[in-house]
Design an enzyme around this catalytic site. Structure first.
Site: not given
Ligand SMILES: Nc1ncnc2c1ncn2[C@@H]1O[C@H](COP(=O)(O)OP(=O)(O)O)[C@@H](O)[C@H]1O
Ligand SMILES: [Mg+2]
Lengths: 177, 641
Positions: B184, B206, B25, B87
């Site tokens: 994800e 999420d 992850d 990211k």
């Protein structure tokens, strides 16, 4: 009969080429096939196997999506009969139908400007009823009467209705933000 | 919670035939690595027993990277060279990044993706992410005691092609074989679904540090089918920190702070935000470089108030995903909460209110994605049987091309199940037009300018024809990683132009090789030795896979000559593997791959016939490992209507 990459979508799922199909069977066959061809089954194997897997999984998805939806299923059935629905080129629709389309458009536009979510939902329900009727008509024209030119015209009409559906969706989205 | 056992590093290795694979992850805030051991998915801790690796990279002047907690402590001391939330920059141009003025980095505009100038030189977000992945890879290899067959790397479901490609490039740069890029929320659904034998419609909400995803899935009889996904790839816990930070500045009558103070205050803001999850109020104190002091109390009510718009911002994609799935909230059986930011009480309340049910919090929201990725990695590495779950995921954003007047024409609509391909024909609009340029974009908006530009390419050498006579067929293929490739062909003449979407917005293979070389200068590892070892492992694996395929149905599906041709290429590869000649091995691998294409496709046909005649692979295997014969296959086919 040989089973190969070029067989038609109905054959791929072991179905008769009809408008009225057993959707549960379609889904089950699709899942059976995907569980054999999906790239996740081949991730650890050779490049050749991975490539074949991607091609097949792509095809299975295309076939499933085509047969799942009434509009695309009807269009595909007609194509198998050599009848092109000419949705882009043949715009000669009955005046009455076009009038009704204008009214729909206006109603959606009005509800959108008024930010009337309930009104839009109501329009959607009404639209879905009309759609169901057209699907029945297609079943009659394609499976029973085999009147392909008439079925092609119904497909063209359906296309207009899909655009309306899309517009309602966009309108709902726009008033939510 | 069976899934949440945490292992210590070096806890012993797996059985011999078990292929070592991990799930990673790669988060905005925290990254994790997990693996399946003895049938249980576990997060691999660092040497100090900590499961998370803060996604923070610090570069010193010499170009040496420090990653994780160590780098985190250098944040306010050396903000320009300590990169957090990298990211957010993956696959992003300078103009895409909001709040750019509030970040302490020296950005360098580069085609496609921004870069950052650190003390040691210019680094791309791909390189920074690779540093994080290298640490996780080393952690995995150490704990498992061997080289990894591959890794599943998770990405936000709402990541577009450029962001996905950047992630894959980073993994390659870190020396990882990417088994799959996995969304994800889908990873979380696998962990949750398998653990709870869940059936029905589920939503996965999420909210991480920098991204928000909402996915709607149908779980039934071992099939995980994503019906729709939506999100915001620039919305997360970081934005809540920002709100608190702005509130603190306003309350203290400050309008400008130094980069150092900014980092410091953002950290205080985050601490206050996290403290509020447990307590009714939180104190925020700090002394700035200029001597000003900040001493404030943030209450739950104020916090809820200043972040209300952010909470609502997550509900817009949620509604959209439900609509796209053709579902209403009443049909949703459970809402799985993922991401550290879902711990905030106002998020819990908003989700409960929207879905009219208490959300599911029984998996650790920070670990569930890595655990699901590890489970999928184990499957993809080939450690499980054929009767396992099937995952059907979708593409999050529509793909299209630019048409006249700067408008987009959609070619593949969002939420199409992948892999998916679409072909479209184009024609010339001038007599004798010799070239045609195609601009590929991603997004839902009507104007090209509002969508993400993925690639521009030109199809040259169209033979002279009158306007409208040429037929250029452009095929868009999205693979199971959600990555696009485009090929074009002029049908009358056969002129072909193949473009991977990469070149204009991703890295070329040469660039990756160059970066690899640079990084080895520091790591003191020999590039060539590593490449050779990887190629040898690759070749060995290909031999084994081919061998087992031949044993399974070589006899039934190949003629003697065809079999001999494959045997010959296998012998060639075996011989090449004895040498240390990288090129020779690669060539032999390519040749064997090429020689088995037809065999692979016949194997697939045979497998599909079995599917249609109702045999399951395991049933057939149970008959005694007998390869199905040609006669079987034919009779199976002819028994069809
Ligand atoms: N107890 C908490 N209360 C509120 N927010 C939290 C809490 N714990 C973690 N967070 C927030 O969750 C975010 C990180 O979540 P995580 O799932 O690790 O993110 P990512 O997937 O982006 O790496 C950060 O913004 C962090 O502040
Ligand atoms: Mg996350």
């Amino acid at each position: 009969m040989a089973l190969d990459f070029n067989q038609d979508f109905f054959e791929l799922f072991g179905l008769q080429p009809r408008f009225q199909i057993d959707l549960a069977k379609l889904e089950q066959s699709y899942r059976d096939i995907q569980s054999r061809v999906h790239p996740d089954r081949f991730a650890h194997l050779s490049q050749a196997e991975r490539r074949v897997s991607m091609q097949w999984a792509t095809r299975a998805n295309e076939a499933y999506q085509t047969l799942k939806r009434p509009l695309t299923r009807a269009r595909y059935l007609l194509l198998l009969q050599g009848v092109h629905t000419q949705e882009e080129t043949n715009t000669a629709m009955p005046a009455e139908f076009l009038m009704a389309q204008l009214e729909w458009r206006e109603a959606i536009q009005d509800a959108r400007s008024a930010r009337d979510g309930h009104g839009l939902m109501h329009l959607e329900t009404k639209l879905n009823r009309d759609l169901a009727e057209m699907h029945e008509e297609l079943a009659r024209l394609l499976d029973a009467e085999k009147n392909f030119p008439a079925a092609a015209e119904t497909v063209r009409k359906l296309r207009f209705y899909e655009k309306l559906q899309h517009e309602i969706g966009e309108a709902l989205e726009s008033i939510e933000t | 919670m069976a899934l949440l056992q945490i292992s210590e590093p070096g806890m012993g290795t797996a059985p011999h035939e078990h292929r070592l694979a991990v799930g990673i992850d790669l988060g905005t805030t925290n990254s994790l690595v997990a693996t399946v051991r003895n049938g249980i998915s576990v997060v691999i801790n660092d040497e100090e027993g900590r499961p998370l690796l803060p996604s923070v990279v610090h570069y010193d002047r010499g170009g040496c990277a420090q990653v994780g907690y160590g780098a985190q402590t250098l944040q306010s001391q050396d903000p320009h060279n300590t990169i957090v939330s990298v990211k957010r920059f993956m696959g992003r141009g300078l103009k895409d990044i909001e709040d750019i003025g509030r970040m302490p980095y020296h950005f360098v505009d580069a085609p496609g993706m921004v870069q950052i100038r650190a003390a040691c030189g210019i680094r791309s977000p791909v390189e920074v992410s690779a540093e994080i992945l290298k640490v996780l890879r080393a952690r995995g290899e150490k704990a498992l005691g061997g080289e990894l067959v591959g890794a599943v790397i998770t990405v936000p479901a709402y990541f577009d092609d450029a962001q996905r490609q950047a992630t894959k490039d980073a993994a390659k740069l870190a020396g990882l074989n990417v088994l799959r890029l996995l969304n994800e929320p889908t990873a979380a659904a696998i962990a949750y679904g398998l653990d709870n034998a869940a059936e029905g419609i589920y939503a996965v909400y999420d909210l991480g540090g920098g991204t928000f995803d909402i996915s709607i899935l149908r779980l039934s009889q071992g099939v995980f089918e994503v019906l729709a996904t939506a999100g915001d790839s620039a919305l997360g816990g970081d934005d809540f920190d920002q709100r608190v930070f702005c509130w603190a500045l306003e309350k203290s009558n400050l309008s400008f702070v130094t980069p150092h103070d900014m980092r410091n205050l953002l950290t205080r803001a985050r601490e206050a935000k996290e403290a509020l999850t447990e307590h009714g109020e939180a104190r925020m104190t700090s002394v700035l470089m200029g001597g000003e002091t900040i001493d404030l109390t943030l209450t739950g009510d104020i916090f809820t108030d200043i972040t209300r718009t952010l909470v609502n911002k997550t509900l817009v994609p949620t509604r959209k995903a439900l609509r796209d799935a053709g579902l209403t909230v009443e049909q949703v059986k459970g809402v799985v909460m993922v991401g550290g930011a879902t711990r905030m009480p106002q998020i819990q309340r908003a989700v409960a209110e929207f879905f009219r049910q208490e959300p599911l919090n029984n998996l650790d929201p920070e670990k569930v994605v890595a655990l699901g990725a590890a489970i999928q990695a184990n499957l993809l590495a080939g450690n499980r049987g054929a009767d396992d779950w099937l995952l059907l995921d979708v593409i999050p954003l529509s793909l299209g091309i630019e048409t006249m007047g700067g408008l987009t024409e959609k070619i593949i609509p969002r939420n199409s199940t992948i892999p998916v391909a679409r072909a479209q024909e184009f024609t010339t609009f001038k007599d004798g037009q010799a070239a045609m340029s195609i601009h590929v974009v991603q997004g839902e908006r009507e104007l090209v300018a509002d969508c993400r530009s993925l690639a521009r390419f030109e199809l040259k050498g169209i033979p002279p024809m009158v306007a409208g006579a040429a037929r250029v067929r452009v095929t868009f293929q999205v693979d199971a990683d959600g990555l696009l490739s485009v090929t074009a062909q002029e049908k009358a003449s056969g002129v072909e132009a193949s473009v991977a979407v990469k070149p204009s917005y991703g890295l070329t293979d040469e660039q990756i090789t160059g970066m690899l070389k640079d990084s080895y200068l520091h790591a003191k590892e020999d590039v060539h030795a590593r490449a050779l070892r990887e190629q040898q492992v690759d070749g060995q694996r290909l031999l084994e896979a081919t061998q087992s395929a031949l044993e399974e149905n070589g006899e039934a599906l190949l003629s003697a000559e065809e079999r001999a041709a494959i045997d010959e290429e296998m012998a060639r590869l075996r011989a090449a593997l004895q040498s240390d000649n990288l090129k020779a091995i690669k060539l032999a691998v390519d040749r064997l791959n090429h020689a088995t294409v037809e065999f692979a496709s016949r194997r697939m046909n045979a497998s599909i016939r079995q599917a249609l005649t109702g045999h399951r692979i395991d049933e057939l295997a149970a008959i005694g490992d007998q390869p199905s014969t040609k006669a079987d296959v034919n009779s199976a086919a002819s028994s069809k209507p």
